[in-house]
Design a protein around this motif. Structure first.
Motif, PDB file in Angstrom:
ATOM      1  N   PRO A 188       0.826  -1.199   0.000  1.00  0.00           N
ATOM      2  CA  PRO A 188       0.000   0.000   0.000  1.00  0.00           C
ATOM      3  C   PRO A 188       0.865   1.256   0.000  1.00  0.00           C
ATOM      4  CG  PRO A 188      -0.020  -1.026   2.162  1.00  0.00           C
ATOM      5  CD  PRO A 188       0.736  -1.942   1.253  1.00  0.00           C
ATOM      6  N   LYS A 189       0.310   2.337  -0.542  1.00  0.00           N
ATOM      7  CA  LYS A 189       1.027   3.611  -0.609  1.00  0.00           C
ATOM      8  C   LYS A 189       1.183   4.223   0.789  1.00  0.00           C
ATOM      9  CE  LYS A 189       1.097   4.019  -5.154  1.00  0.00           C
ATOM     10  NZ  LYS A 189       2.132   3.456  -5.849  1.00  0.00           N
ATOM     11  N   SER A 190       0.132   4.163   1.575  1.00  0.00           N
ATOM     12  CA  SER A 190       0.212   4.708   2.923  1.00  0.00           C
ATOM     13  C   SER A 190      -0.358   3.685   3.893  1.00  0.00           C
ATOM     14  CB  SER A 190      -0.566   6.028   3.015  1.00  0.00           C
ATOM     15  OG  SER A 190      -1.927   5.794   2.765  1.00  0.00           O
ATOM     16  N   PRO A 191       0.298   3.486   5.042  1.00  0.00           N
ATOM     17  CA  PRO A 191      -0.166   2.470   5.987  1.00  0.00           C
ATOM     18  C   PRO A 191      -1.494   2.825   6.647  1.00  0.00           C
ATOM     19  CG  PRO A 191       1.723   3.660   6.880  1.00  0.00           C
ATOM     20  CD  PRO A 191       1.528   4.124   5.470  1.00  0.00           C
ATOM     21  N   GLU A 192      -1.935   4.086   6.609  1.00  0.00           N
ATOM     22  CA  GLU A 192      -3.158   4.480   7.281  1.00  0.00           C
ATOM     23  C   GLU A 192      -4.411   4.047   6.528  1.00  0.00           C
ATOM     24  OE1 GLU A 192       0.169   7.000   8.183  1.00  0.00           O
ATOM     25  OE2 GLU A 192      -0.954   7.014   6.338  1.00  0.00           O
ATOM     26  N   SER A 193      -4.332   3.789   5.238  1.00  0.00           N
ATOM     27  CA  SER A 193      -5.533   3.545   4.442  1.00  0.00           C
ATOM     28  C   SER A 193      -5.756   2.058   4.234  1.00  0.00           C
ATOM     29  CB  SER A 193      -5.423   4.269   3.111  1.00  0.00           C
ATOM     30  OG  SER A 193      -4.260   3.847   2.443  1.00  0.00           O
ATOM     31  N   LYS A 194      -6.666   1.484   5.015  1.00  0.00           N
ATOM     32  CA  LYS A 194      -6.980   0.066   4.910  1.00  0.00           C
ATOM     33  C   LYS A 194      -7.683  -0.241   3.598  1.00  0.00           C
ATOM     34  CE  LYS A 194      -7.329  -0.898   9.818  1.00  0.00           C
ATOM     35  NZ  LYS A 194      -8.207  -1.346  10.894  1.00  0.00           N
ATOM     36  N   GLY A 195      -8.557   0.664   3.135  1.00  0.00           N
ATOM     37  CA  GLY A 195      -9.283   0.452   1.892  1.00  0.00           C
ATOM     38  C   GLY A 195      -8.330   0.342   0.720  1.00  0.00           C
ATOM     39  N   ASN A 196      -7.287   1.181   0.714  1.00  0.00           N
ATOM     40  CA  ASN A 196      -6.316   1.129  -0.376  1.00  0.00           C
ATOM     41  C   ASN A 196      -5.531  -0.178  -0.337  1.00  0.00           C
ATOM     42  OD1 ASN A 196      -7.075   3.605  -1.265  1.00  0.00           O
ATOM     43  ND2 ASN A 196      -5.367   4.708  -0.344  1.00  0.00           N
ATOM     44  N   LYS A 197      -5.218  -0.653   0.859  1.00  0.00           N
ATOM     45  CA  LYS A 197      -4.461  -1.895   0.989  1.00  0.00           C
ATOM     46  C   LYS A 197      -5.259  -3.057   0.418  1.00  0.00           C
ATOM     47  CE  LYS A 197      -2.091  -4.813   4.336  1.00  0.00           C
ATOM     48  NZ  LYS A 197      -1.796  -5.031   5.753  1.00  0.00           N
ATOM     49  N   GLU A 198      -6.565  -3.099   0.706  1.00  0.00           N
ATOM     50  CA  GLU A 198      -7.413  -4.157   0.180  1.00  0.00           C
ATOM     51  C   GLU A 198      -7.506  -4.081  -1.335  1.00  0.00           C
ATOM     52  OE1 GLU A 198     -11.057  -3.564   2.237  1.00  0.00           O
ATOM     53  OE2 GLU A 198     -10.285  -4.331   4.131  1.00  0.00           O
ATOM     54  N   VAL A 199      -7.619  -2.864  -1.860  1.00  0.00           N
ATOM     55  CA  VAL A 199      -7.705  -2.679  -3.307  1.00  0.00           C
ATOM     56  C   VAL A 199      -6.418  -3.125  -3.975  1.00  0.00           C
ATOM     57  CG1 VAL A 199      -7.837  -0.935  -5.133  1.00  0.00           C
ATOM     58  CG2 VAL A 199      -9.414  -0.845  -3.218  1.00  0.00           C
ATOM     59  N   VAL A 200      -5.293  -2.750  -3.396  1.00  0.00           N
ATOM     60  CA  VAL A 200      -3.998  -3.107  -3.970  1.00  0.00           C
ATOM     61  C   VAL A 200      -3.786  -4.615  -3.900  1.00  0.00           C
ATOM     62  CG1 VAL A 200      -1.508  -2.837  -3.684  1.00  0.00           C
ATOM     63  CG2 VAL A 200      -2.981  -0.841  -3.561  1.00  0.00           C
ATOM     64  N   GLU A 201      -4.179  -5.239  -2.782  1.00  0.00           N
ATOM     65  CA  GLU A 201      -4.044  -6.691  -2.673  1.00  0.00           C
ATOM     66  C   GLU A 201      -4.921  -7.399  -3.696  1.00  0.00           C
ATOM     67  OE1 GLU A 201      -4.937  -7.624   1.379  1.00  0.00           O
ATOM     68  OE2 GLU A 201      -2.996  -6.927   2.120  1.00  0.00           O
ATOM     69  N   ALA A 202      -6.146  -6.917  -3.866  1.00  0.00           N
ATOM     70  CA  ALA A 202      -7.043  -7.514  -4.859  1.00  0.00           C
ATOM     71  C   ALA A 202      -6.481  -7.330  -6.265  1.00  0.00           C
ATOM     72  CB  ALA A 202      -8.434  -6.894  -4.761  1.00  0.00           C
ATOM     73  N   ALA A 203      -5.905  -6.156  -6.513  1.00  0.00           N
ATOM     74  CA  ALA A 203      -5.308  -5.904  -7.829  1.00  0.00           C
ATOM     75  C   ALA A 203      -4.105  -6.812  -8.053  1.00  0.00           C
ATOM     76  CB  ALA A 203      -4.899  -4.442  -7.942  1.00  0.00           C
ATOM     77  N   GLY A 204      -3.305  -7.028  -7.024  1.00  0.00           N
ATOM     78  CA  GLY A 204      -2.157  -7.928  -7.143  1.00  0.00           C
ATOM     79  C   GLY A 204      -2.591  -9.355  -7.423  1.00  0.00           C
ATOM     80  N   GLU A 205      -3.632  -9.805  -6.728  1.00  0.00           N
ATOM     81  CA  GLU A 205      -4.151 -11.147  -6.980  1.00  0.00           C
ATOM     82  C   GLU A 205      -4.689 -11.267  -8.394  1.00  0.00           C
ATOM     83  OE1 GLU A 205      -7.011 -11.990  -3.942  1.00  0.00           O
ATOM     84  OE2 GLU A 205      -5.548 -11.763  -2.341  1.00  0.00           O
ATOM     85  N   ARG A 206      -5.375 -10.221  -8.858  1.00  0.00           N
ATOM     86  CA  ARG A 206      -5.925 -10.216 -10.224  1.00  0.00           C
ATOM     87  C   ARG A 206      -4.796 -10.271 -11.244  1.00  0.00           C
ATOM     88  NH1 ARG A 206      -9.449 -10.843 -14.128  1.00  0.00           N
ATOM     89  NH2 ARG A 206     -10.019  -9.034 -15.347  1.00  0.00           N
ATOM     90  N   LEU A 207      -3.716  -9.533 -10.992  1.00  0.00           N
ATOM     91  CA  LEU A 207      -2.570  -9.536 -11.897  1.00  0.00           C
ATOM     92  C   LEU A 207      -1.950 -10.923 -11.973  1.00  0.00           C
ATOM     93  CD1 LEU A 207      -0.557  -8.073 -13.717  1.00  0.00           C
ATOM     94  CD2 LEU A 207       0.726  -7.445 -11.673  1.00  0.00           C
ATOM     95  N   LYS A 208      -1.783 -11.565 -10.817  1.00  0.00           N
ATOM     96  CA  LYS A 208      -1.205 -12.916 -10.809  1.00  0.00           C
ATOM     97  C   LYS A 208      -2.071 -13.897 -11.582  1.00  0.00           C
ATOM     98  CE  LYS A 208       1.284 -12.389  -6.473  1.00  0.00           C
ATOM     99  NZ  LYS A 208       1.348 -12.761  -5.055  1.00  0.00           N
ATOM    100  N   SER A 209      -3.387 -13.791 -11.411  1.00  0.00           N
ATOM    101  CA  SER A 209      -4.275 -14.706 -12.132  1.00  0.00           C
ATOM    102  C   SER A 209      -4.235 -14.438 -13.629  1.00  0.00           C
ATOM    103  CB  SER A 209      -5.705 -14.601 -11.606  1.00  0.00           C
ATOM    104  OG  SER A 209      -6.275 -13.363 -11.960  1.00  0.00           O
ATOM    105  N   LEU A 210      -4.124 -13.162 -14.017  1.00  0.00           N
ATOM    106  CA  LEU A 210      -4.030 -12.837 -15.442  1.00  0.00           C
ATOM    107  C   LEU A 210      -2.702 -13.309 -16.030  1.00  0.00           C
ATOM    108  CD1 LEU A 210      -5.636  -9.289 -15.484  1.00  0.00           C
ATOM    109  CD2 LEU A 210      -6.575 -11.364 -16.494  1.00  0.00           C
ATOM    110  N   GLU A 211      -1.627 -13.174 -15.260  1.00  0.00           N
ATOM    111  CA  GLU A 211      -0.328 -13.640 -15.741  1.00  0.00           C
ATOM    112  C   GLU A 211      -0.349 -15.155 -15.937  1.00  0.00           C
ATOM    113  OE1 GLU A 211       2.407 -12.167 -12.780  1.00  0.00           O
ATOM    114  OE2 GLU A 211       2.787 -10.341 -13.903  1.00  0.00           O
ATOM    115  N   ASN A 212      -0.994 -15.875 -15.022  1.00  0.00           N
ATOM    116  CA  ASN A 212      -1.081 -17.335 -15.149  1.00  0.00           C
ATOM    117  C   ASN A 212      -1.932 -17.758 -16.330  1.00  0.00           C
ATOM    118  OD1 ASN A 212       0.544 -17.696 -12.899  1.00  0.00           O
ATOM    119  ND2 ASN A 212      -1.195 -17.790 -11.487  1.00  0.00           N
ATOM    120  N   SER A 213      -2.945 -16.958 -16.675  1.00  0.00           N
ATOM    121  CA  SER A 213      -3.850 -17.347 -17.755  1.00  0.00           C
ATOM    122  C   SER A 213      -3.247 -17.144 -19.139  1.00  0.00           C
ATOM    123  CB  SER A 213      -5.161 -16.569 -17.650  1.00  0.00           C
ATOM    124  OG  SER A 213      -4.943 -15.212 -17.926  1.00  0.00           O
ATOM    125  N   VAL A 214      -2.159 -16.394 -19.257  1.00  0.00           N
ATOM    126  CA  VAL A 214      -1.575 -16.135 -20.574  1.00  0.00           C
ATOM    127  C   VAL A 214      -0.386 -17.033 -20.879  1.00  0.00           C
ATOM    128  CG1 VAL A 214      -2.331 -13.749 -20.633  1.00  0.00           C
ATOM    129  CG2 VAL A 214      -0.100 -14.267 -19.705  1.00  0.00           C
TER     130      VAL A 214
END
Length: 190
Positions: free
Chosen positions: A8-34
């Motif tokens: 996450p960009k800043s440790p205070e924002s829990k919502g951003n951390k969840e979004v970034v983690e979800a985006a990272g998981e999505r990226l990994k799944s997309l990388e595996n699918s190609v």
């Protein structure tokens, strides 16, 4: 890159951390699918997936949920400017056009020309009103059906202008109904 997105960009924002983690998981799944693509297509698909995940993460962020270190919300506005919107539009159009065939690419450039788009939008909002086209079509169908039945029964020939003429007449009636409806609703709202 996925590891960078997961932080996450800043440790205070829990919502951003969840979004970034979800985006990272999505990226990994997309990388595996190609993995089944050849090497050049694979690199292109991974780069496209990264841009897609970054875009999803940036749109999913809610700027009002970010907080300062004191706990109060920040007053930053992330509304894109007109220039940013135009740049993003051009970027998207060039990316999509790169995947089209040459004739489709040329046609896309023609119809997405700002002048052509402006004329098309103006025409759609004035001449090609849905009610006018519907009224013209219904009038043309009924009138031409009646004319052809009468022509068959009485034995006279038709010129071929009947369809065009009755459509134009119905279209004018549809435009008149639209104008009257707008005037009536406007007076009613006042």
């Amino acid at each position: 890159m996925a590891e960078q997105l997961a932080q996450p960009k800043s440790p205070e924002s829990k919502g951003n951390k969840e979004v970034v983690e979800a985006a990272g998981e999505r990226l990994k799944s997309l990388e595996n699918s190609v993995e089944s693509f050849d090497e050049s297509s694979q690199e292109h698909a991974i780069e496209h997936a990264r841009r897609q995940v970054e875009a999803e993460a940036s749109f999913a962020k809610d700027p009002t949920s970010e907080t300062k270190s004191g706990g109060e919300p920040t007053a930053t506005s992330s509304a894109p400017t007109k220039r940013q919107k135009e740049q993003e539009y051009e970027k998207t159009m060039s990316e999509v056009r790169s995947q089209l065939s040459k004739p489709s690419r040329a046609f896309s450039k023609l119809i997405h020309n700002p002048t052509v788009e402006k004329v098309s939008d103006t025409t759609a909002s004035t001449i090609a009103r849905p009610n006018a086209v519907l009224a013209g079509s219904i009038t043309a169908f009924l009138a031409v059906l009646g004319l052809y039945i009468a022509a068959y029964y009485f034995g006279f020939r038709l010129s071929g202008f009947e369809l065009i003429g009755t459509f134009a007449l119905g279209w004018l009636v549809g435009i008149l109904i639209d104008v009257l409806r707008v005037l009536f609703l406007r007076r009613r709202a006042l």
